[in-house]
Scaffold this motif. Structure first.
Motif, short mmCIF file in Angstrom:
data_model
loop_
_atom_site.label_atom_id
_atom_site.label_comp_id
_atom_site.label_asym_id
_atom_site.label_seq_id
_atom_site.Cartn_x
_atom_site.Cartn_y
_atom_site.Cartn_z
N ALA A 33 -10.67 11.68 1.91
CA ALA A 33 -10.71 13.00 2.56
C ALA A 33 -12.13 13.57 2.55
N LEU A 34 -12.86 13.35 1.47
CA LEU A 34 -14.23 13.88 1.38
C LEU A 34 -15.11 13.21 2.44
N ARG A 35 -15.01 11.88 2.50
CA ARG A 35 -15.76 11.13 3.51
C ARG A 35 -15.41 11.61 4.91
N SER A 36 -14.13 11.82 5.16
CA SER A 36 -13.69 12.24 6.50
C SER A 36 -14.23 13.62 6.85
N GLY A 37 -14.19 14.53 5.87
CA GLY A 37 -14.73 15.87 6.11
C GLY A 37 -16.23 15.83 6.39
N TRP A 38 -16.90 14.96 5.67
CA TRP A 38 -18.35 14.81 5.89
C TRP A 38 -18.65 14.23 7.28
N TYR A 39 -17.90 13.20 7.67
CA TYR A 39 -18.07 12.66 9.02
C TYR A 39 -17.88 13.77 10.06
N ALA A 40 -16.85 14.59 9.86
CA ALA A 40 -16.56 15.66 10.82
C ALA A 40 -17.76 16.61 10.92
N GLN A 41 -18.32 16.97 9.77
CA GLN A 41 -19.47 17.88 9.78
C GLN A 41 -20.64 17.25 10.53
N GLU A 42 -20.88 15.99 10.28
CA GLU A 42 -21.98 15.29 10.96
C GLU A 42 -21.75 15.24 12.48
N LEU A 43 -20.53 14.95 12.89
CA LEU A 43 -20.26 14.83 14.33
C LEU A 43 -20.36 16.18 15.03
N PHE B 196 -4.15 20.23 -2.17
CA PHE B 196 -2.79 20.02 -1.66
C PHE B 196 -2.54 18.55 -1.36
N HIS B 197 -3.04 17.69 -2.23
CA HIS B 197 -2.85 16.25 -2.08
C HIS B 197 -1.36 15.92 -1.92
N GLY B 198 -1.02 15.19 -0.88
CA GLY B 198 0.37 14.80 -0.65
C GLY B 198 1.21 15.83 0.09
N LYS B 199 0.66 17.00 0.31
CA LYS B 199 1.44 18.08 0.95
C LYS B 199 0.99 18.37 2.38
N LEU B 200 -0.12 17.76 2.81
CA LEU B 200 -0.64 18.04 4.15
C LEU B 200 -0.54 16.80 5.04
#
Lengths: 96, 96
Positions: free
Chosen positions: A17-27, B31-35
């Motif tokens: 999730a952290l990696r994905s959030g970071w990718y989103a910020q970069e894009l 909210f791990h597992g809840k989203l």
């Protein structure tokens, strides 16, 4: 041209999730004004994919790992804004 | 209970993409597992809203600013998992 919708599908158990959030910020930063939304979607075990509209740009199980952010930006650019310059990202690609 | 879908609508011109990405990372962590997903949506000028399914948890123009992350987590918890403990976030709320 309609703004693009990006979708990042990631495995929550792998803590991507952290990696994905970071990718989103970069894009969002690089493609300012060209994106309608980025959706971060909890996928299946070991899954990591990046989609632009209905086109899969990256699949971890196909490509065997994660994209460098510069490579992901080039893939997205080629898909949604082929005439746009990415500055340093393009220079890096040329130097490879 | 079905996993919740969160939507963060932000003004790109105000440069709130970084904030939105950070909120998403915090919410996935707590909210791990809840989203099921968090969608980051480019909204209108000055817009900043957080939605849980079809319920608006926060609207910058109504509430006059941004939520502290602990407050946002409490609002989301109350909406999607009212019995869940938030640890420190609950302690902070009790101390206010």
């Amino acid at each position: 041209m309609a703004k693009a919708k990006v979708r990042i599908v990631f495995c929550e158990g792998c803590k991507w999730a952290l990696r994905s959030g970071w990718y989103a910020q970069e894009l969002f930063s690089t493609f300012h004004g060209k994106l309608a939304a980025i959706e971060l979607v909890v996928g299946e075990s070991g899954q990591f994919q990046v989609w632009a509209n209905d086109q899969c740009l990256w699949d971890r199980k196909e490509q065997g790992g994660f994209p460098e952010i510069a490579e992901l930006k080039r893939l997205l650019r080629d898909c949604i804004a082929p005439d746009a310059s990415l500055g340093h990202c393009d220079l890096e690609a040329g130097a490879e």
